[in-house]
Design a protein around this motif. Sequence first.
Motif, PDB file in Angstrom:
ATOM      1  N   ARG A 153      21.522   4.913 -40.921  1.00 32.05           N
ATOM      2  CA  ARG A 153      20.999   5.681 -42.062  1.00 32.05           C
ATOM      3  C   ARG A 153      19.472   5.785 -42.077  1.00 32.05           C
ATOM      4  NH1 ARG A 153      25.750   4.310 -42.839  1.00 32.05           N
ATOM      5  NH2 ARG A 153      27.163   5.280 -44.317  1.00 32.05           N
ATOM      6  N   ARG A 154      18.847   5.030 -41.217  1.00 25.93           N
ATOM      7  CA  ARG A 154      17.384   5.072 -41.191  1.00 25.93           C
ATOM      8  C   ARG A 154      16.892   6.423 -40.702  1.00 25.93           C
ATOM      9  NH1 ARG A 154      14.778  -0.509 -39.046  1.00 25.93           N
ATOM     10  NH2 ARG A 154      12.935   0.793 -39.298  1.00 25.93           N
ATOM     11  N   ARG A 155      15.793   6.859 -41.250  1.00 25.96           N
ATOM     12  CA  ARG A 155      15.186   8.138 -40.867  1.00 25.96           C
ATOM     13  C   ARG A 155      13.839   7.941 -40.188  1.00 25.96           C
ATOM     14  NH1 ARG A 155      19.671   9.670 -40.617  1.00 25.96           N
ATOM     15  NH2 ARG A 155      20.819  10.435 -42.398  1.00 25.96           N
ATOM     16  N   ASP A 156      13.451   6.681 -39.994  1.00 24.94           N
ATOM     17  CA  ASP A 156      12.161   6.388 -39.382  1.00 24.94           C
ATOM     18  C   ASP A 156      12.280   5.920 -37.931  1.00 24.94           C
ATOM     19  OD1 ASP A 156      13.391   3.949 -39.962  1.00 24.94           O
ATOM     20  OD2 ASP A 156      11.498   2.947 -40.426  1.00 24.94           O
ATOM     21  N   VAL A 157      13.442   6.087 -37.333  1.00 26.49           N
ATOM     22  CA  VAL A 157      13.672   5.597 -35.971  1.00 26.49           C
ATOM     23  C   VAL A 157      13.077   6.579 -34.961  1.00 26.49           C
ATOM     24  CG1 VAL A 157      15.417   4.966 -34.259  1.00 26.49           C
ATOM     25  CG2 VAL A 157      15.782   4.409 -36.674  1.00 26.49           C
ATOM     26  N   THR A 158      12.164   6.070 -34.151  1.00 25.20           N
ATOM     27  CA  THR A 158      11.613   6.837 -33.031  1.00 25.20           C
ATOM     28  C   THR A 158      11.621   5.927 -31.811  1.00 25.20           C
ATOM     29  OG1 THR A 158       9.317   6.140 -33.397  1.00 25.20           O
ATOM     30  CG2 THR A 158      10.060   8.159 -34.549  1.00 25.20           C
ATOM     31  N   LEU A 159      11.594   6.529 -30.640  1.00 24.69           N
ATOM     32  CA  LEU A 159      11.545   5.732 -29.423  1.00 24.69           C
ATOM     33  C   LEU A 159      10.315   4.834 -29.420  1.00 24.69           C
ATOM     34  CD1 LEU A 159      12.678   8.337 -26.738  1.00 24.69           C
ATOM     35  CD2 LEU A 159      14.029   6.487 -27.744  1.00 24.69           C
ATOM     36  N   GLN A 160       9.182   5.398 -29.743  1.00 24.56           N
ATOM     37  CA  GLN A 160       7.932   4.652 -29.721  1.00 24.56           C
ATOM     38  C   GLN A 160       7.957   3.480 -30.704  1.00 24.56           C
ATOM     39  OE1 GLN A 160       4.461   6.954 -30.644  1.00 24.56           O
ATOM     40  NE2 GLN A 160       3.067   5.392 -29.880  1.00 24.56           N
ATOM     41  N   ARG A 161       8.440   3.716 -31.905  1.00 28.16           N
ATOM     42  CA  ARG A 161       8.473   2.655 -32.925  1.00 28.16           C
ATOM     43  C   ARG A 161       9.312   1.469 -32.466  1.00 28.16           C
ATOM     44  NH1 ARG A 161       9.073   4.299 -38.837  1.00 28.16           N
ATOM     45  NH2 ARG A 161       6.906   3.725 -38.876  1.00 28.16           N
ATOM     46  N   PHE A 162      10.321   1.724 -31.655  1.00 30.31           N
ATOM     47  CA  PHE A 162      11.197   0.639 -31.205  1.00 30.31           C
ATOM     48  C   PHE A 162      10.912   0.212 -29.764  1.00 30.31           C
ATOM     49  CE2 PHE A 162      13.130   1.793 -35.089  1.00 30.31           C
ATOM     50  CZ  PHE A 162      13.643   0.590 -35.566  1.00 30.31           C
ATOM     51  N   GLY A 163       9.736   0.600 -29.272  1.00 32.74           N
ATOM     52  CA  GLY A 163       9.268   0.059 -28.003  1.00 32.74           C
ATOM     53  C   GLY A 163       9.794   0.731 -26.748  1.00 32.74           C
ATOM     54  N   TRP A 164      10.151   1.999 -26.839  1.00 31.17           N
ATOM     55  CA  TRP A 164      10.683   2.727 -25.691  1.00 31.17           C
ATOM     56  C   TRP A 164       9.773   3.888 -25.308  1.00 31.17           C
ATOM     57  CZ3 TRP A 164      14.534   0.637 -23.102  1.00 31.17           C
ATOM     58  CH2 TRP A 164      15.427  -0.203 -23.767  1.00 31.17           C
ATOM     59  N   ARG A 165       9.844   4.245 -24.065  1.00 31.38           N
ATOM     60  CA  ARG A 165       9.252   5.500 -23.616  1.00 31.38           C
ATOM     61  C   ARG A 165      10.276   6.201 -22.746  1.00 31.38           C
ATOM     62  NH1 ARG A 165       4.873   2.888 -19.705  1.00 31.38           N
ATOM     63  NH2 ARG A 165       6.332   2.134 -18.148  1.00 31.38           N
ATOM     64  N   GLU A 166      10.206   7.504 -22.763  1.00 28.52           N
ATOM     65  CA  GLU A 166      11.148   8.329 -22.001  1.00 28.52           C
ATOM     66  C   GLU A 166      10.462   8.791 -20.727  1.00 28.52           C
ATOM     67  OE1 GLU A 166      13.566  12.519 -22.548  1.00 28.52           O
ATOM     68  OE2 GLU A 166      12.855  11.440 -24.319  1.00 28.52           O
ATOM     69  N   ILE A 167      11.147   8.611 -19.608  1.00 26.62           N
ATOM     70  CA  ILE A 167      10.653   9.041 -18.312  1.00 26.62           C
ATOM     71  C   ILE A 167      11.562  10.173 -17.831  1.00 26.62           C
ATOM     72  CG2 ILE A 167      10.116   8.343 -15.935  1.00 26.62           C
ATOM     73  CD1 ILE A 167       8.550   6.748 -18.061  1.00 26.62           C
ATOM     74  N   PRO A 168      11.035  11.392 -17.698  1.00 25.86           N
ATOM     75  CA  PRO A 168      11.873  12.489 -17.190  1.00 25.86           C
ATOM     76  C   PRO A 168      12.174  12.283 -15.699  1.00 25.86           C
ATOM     77  CG  PRO A 168       9.784  13.316 -18.117  1.00 25.86           C
ATOM     78  CD  PRO A 168       9.698  11.829 -18.062  1.00 25.86           C
ATOM     79  N   THR A 169      13.416  12.496 -15.336  1.00 22.98           N
ATOM     80  CA  THR A 169      13.827  12.429 -13.933  1.00 22.98           C
ATOM     81  C   THR A 169      14.738  13.622 -13.656  1.00 22.98           C
ATOM     82  OG1 THR A 169      15.888  11.181 -14.207  1.00 22.98           O
ATOM     83  CG2 THR A 169      13.849   9.883 -14.100  1.00 22.98           C
ATOM     84  N   PRO A 170      14.954  13.958 -12.381  1.00 26.67           N
ATOM     85  CA  PRO A 170      15.873  15.063 -12.071  1.00 26.67           C
ATOM     86  C   PRO A 170      17.291  14.833 -12.597  1.00 26.67           C
ATOM     87  CG  PRO A 170      14.599  14.451 -10.132  1.00 26.67           C
ATOM     88  CD  PRO A 170      14.306  13.423 -11.182  1.00 26.67           C
ATOM     89  N   GLY A 171      17.686  13.556 -12.742  1.00 22.84           N
ATOM     90  CA  GLY A 171      19.019  13.237 -13.243  1.00 22.84           C
ATOM     91  C   GLY A 171      19.075  13.107 -14.747  1.00 22.84           C
ATOM     92  N   GLY A 172      17.999  13.498 -15.430  1.00 25.56           N
ATOM     93  CA  GLY A 172      17.937  13.361 -16.880  1.00 25.56           C
ATOM     94  C   GLY A 172      16.959  12.271 -17.257  1.00 25.56           C
ATOM     95  N   PRO A 173      16.760  12.055 -18.552  1.00 24.19           N
ATOM     96  CA  PRO A 173      15.763  11.075 -18.971  1.00 24.19           C
ATOM     97  C   PRO A 173      16.202   9.650 -18.656  1.00 24.19           C
ATOM     98  CG  PRO A 173      16.953  11.907 -20.864  1.00 24.19           C
ATOM     99  CD  PRO A 173      17.399  12.703 -19.678  1.00 24.19           C
ATOM    100  N   ARG A 174      15.216   8.834 -18.395  1.00 25.21           N
ATOM    101  CA  ARG A 174      15.421   7.399 -18.235  1.00 25.21           C
ATOM    102  C   ARG A 174      14.539   6.737 -19.292  1.00 25.21           C
ATOM    103  NH1 ARG A 174      13.077   6.260 -13.407  1.00 25.21           N
ATOM    104  NH2 ARG A 174      11.480   4.940 -14.282  1.00 25.21           N
ATOM    105  N   PHE A 175      15.017   5.700 -19.902  1.00 23.48           N
ATOM    106  CA  PHE A 175      14.283   5.028 -20.962  1.00 23.48           C
ATOM    107  C   PHE A 175      13.808   3.678 -20.452  1.00 23.48           C
ATOM    108  CE2 PHE A 175      17.387   7.848 -22.936  1.00 23.48           C
ATOM    109  CZ  PHE A 175      16.545   8.622 -23.695  1.00 23.48           C
ATOM    110  N   GLU A 176      12.533   3.396 -20.708  1.00 21.29           N
ATOM    111  CA  GLU A 176      11.937   2.128 -20.299  1.00 21.29           C
ATOM    112  C   GLU A 176      11.235   1.492 -21.478  1.00 21.29           C
ATOM    113  OE1 GLU A 176       9.191   2.839 -17.119  1.00 21.29           O
ATOM    114  OE2 GLU A 176      10.788   3.141 -15.651  1.00 21.29           O
ATOM    115  N   PRO A 177      11.240   0.157 -21.516  1.00 16.88           N
ATOM    116  CA  PRO A 177      10.450  -0.504 -22.559  1.00 16.88           C
ATOM    117  C   PRO A 177       8.969  -0.220 -22.321  1.00 16.88           C
ATOM    118  CG  PRO A 177      11.879  -2.069 -21.410  1.00 16.88           C
ATOM    119  CD  PRO A 177      11.975  -0.774 -20.686  1.00 16.88           C
ATOM    120  N   VAL A 178       8.243  -0.110 -23.418  1.00 14.61           N
ATOM    121  CA  VAL A 178       6.796   0.133 -23.331  1.00 14.61           C
ATOM    122  C   VAL A 178       6.106  -1.161 -22.954  1.00 14.61           C
ATOM    123  CG1 VAL A 178       4.750   0.815 -24.633  1.00 14.61           C
ATOM    124  CG2 VAL A 178       6.911   1.961 -25.030  1.00 14.61           C
TER     125      VAL A 178
END
Length: 178
Positions: A153-178
């Motif tokens: 139900r939270r509306r404040d969830v973002t990748l950055q706020r929870f310590g993630w970054r998105e890395i684009p790859t040919p197979g789709g995004p990959r997520f890594e901890p910041v």
Amino acid sequence: MAWFEAFSEEACAQLDSISRFVYVQEPAPSATDEQLLAICQAVNAAGPERGRAFAEQLNEHRRVIIGMFGSRAPTLVLGPDRADEERQELLACGLVAEALANLGYPDFRDVLVGLALHHECARRLKLDPSEVFDDAARYADEETAALMRIFGRRRDVTLQRFGWREIPTPGGPRFEPV
């Protein structure tokens, strides 16, 4: 009931045969991802009561492997060449895997960090995260279920706020901890 007992026994044997060190190095999607997806699909189809009974059979190794699939599911959900129905099922199965893996997990903050990826996927698929999380919470213990319902139900969830970054790859995004 006998079919689910046979399934549980076979699924646990499959989980026991997966090396976490090999699995973590496999590029997504992999044959192991498909094997774990099939397990989660069967648990999801069997319903919450049987799902929780299955979770009771998960030792630490099995729980880690299921949890690894739950963590990889967002990458699979957002990978290329998937129909919306397939993406939605992957998201549901990934969250069921998270519910099973985090049964009684001692630190809710770690659980939330992992759930943030699923929250992001739900939004990208234009789904209501609260509905998706509520459905998966049925497979969790009471504490984890409450956590999942509130988080959905939270509306404040973002990748950055929870310590993630998105890395684009040919197979789709990959997520890594910041």
